[in-house]
Design a protein around this motif. Structure first.
Motif, PDB file in Angstrom:
ATOM      1  N   ILE A   1      47.297   8.684  14.833  1.00  0.00           N
ATOM      2  CA  ILE A   1      48.257   9.505  14.104  1.00  0.00           C
ATOM      3  C   ILE A   1      48.019   9.307  12.613  1.00  0.00           C
ATOM      4  CG2 ILE A   1      50.699   9.916  13.606  1.00  0.00           C
ATOM      5  CD1 ILE A   1      51.276   8.569  16.364  1.00  0.00           C
ATOM      6  N   VAL A   2      47.945  10.422  11.908  1.00  0.00           N
ATOM      7  CA  VAL A   2      47.879  10.389  10.447  1.00  0.00           C
ATOM      8  C   VAL A   2      49.076  11.198   9.971  1.00  0.00           C
ATOM      9  CG1 VAL A   2      46.540  11.011   8.413  1.00  0.00           C
ATOM     10  CG2 VAL A   2      45.359  10.279  10.498  1.00  0.00           C
ATOM     11  N   THR A   3      49.894  10.589   9.118  1.00  0.00           N
ATOM     12  CA  THR A   3      51.119  11.267   8.698  1.00  0.00           C
ATOM     13  C   THR A   3      51.279  11.209   7.189  1.00  0.00           C
ATOM     14  OG1 THR A   3      53.514  11.371   9.019  1.00  0.00           O
ATOM     15  CG2 THR A   3      52.528   9.198   9.065  1.00  0.00           C
ATOM     16  N   GLN A   4      51.869  12.274   6.667  1.00  0.00           N
ATOM     17  CA  GLN A   4      52.199  12.327   5.254  1.00  0.00           C
ATOM     18  C   GLN A   4      53.399  13.249   5.099  1.00  0.00           C
ATOM     19  OE1 GLN A   4      49.011  13.436   2.630  1.00  0.00           O
ATOM     20  NE2 GLN A   4      50.330  13.504   0.851  1.00  0.00           N
ATOM     21  N   GLY A   5      54.499  12.683   4.629  1.00  0.00           N
ATOM     22  CA  GLY A   5      55.704  13.474   4.436  1.00  0.00           C
ATOM     23  C   GLY A   5      56.189  14.094   5.738  1.00  0.00           C
TER      24      GLY A   5
END
Length: 153
Positions: A79-83
């Motif tokens: 998982i890559v998350t931003q905002g």
């Protein structure tokens, strides 16, 4: 949930993302009602086969997909998350009595999702539809595999 996916989620991860990941690990034909807990009523869902708008239509789509499968499981690998956005990388295994001689099929893919008000409002899947579907059909599958083999020469 797999350790590598779990390690990407923290108590600070958005609730919509945590709920989404946890739900997809257990989603099946028996609990499609869980879709309402992860998707916004105005969800826009896109995959290589369909574009679906609204929670009711998404439920119908998933019900149709899952009702023909004897097994379907998602493992979130990363998982890559931003905002309010996230990219999920996953492995799906499924079984359909008319595909791949009824044997398990494994497909890797990814999803781009956006959260809004603690639910997912946008979900787009990226996967190799040939590997998921076309290559699993008796005659068509042989043709697709032949084309792939000879396309690189």
């Amino acid at each position: 949930m797999e350790n590598n996916a779990a390690s990407k989620l923290t108590p600070q991860s958005p609730i919509w993302l945590r709920t989404f990941v946890e739900t997809y690990q257990i989603l099946s034909t028996d609990n499609l009602n869980l879709l309402a807990s992860i998707y916004h009523t105005n969800i826009l869902f896109i995959d290589p086969m369909h574009k679906v708008e609204g929670l009711d239509e998404l439920y119908k789509y998933f019900n149709s997909l899952y009702s023909n499968l004897s097994r379907c499981q998602f493992v979130i690998d990363n998982i890559v998350t931003q905002g309010d956005e996230a990219a999920l990388y996953w492995t799906m295994t499924y079984q359909h009595h008319k595909l791949n001689k009824g044997d398990v099929v494994t497909v890797q893919g990814s999803s781009y999702i956006k959260g809004h008000n603690d639910k997912v409002i946008y979900h787009r899947d990226y996967l190799d539809l040939g590997a998921m579907l076309y290559e699993q059909l008796p005659l068509f599958g042989k043709l697709i595999k032949w084309i792939k083999k000879h396309a690189s020469k």
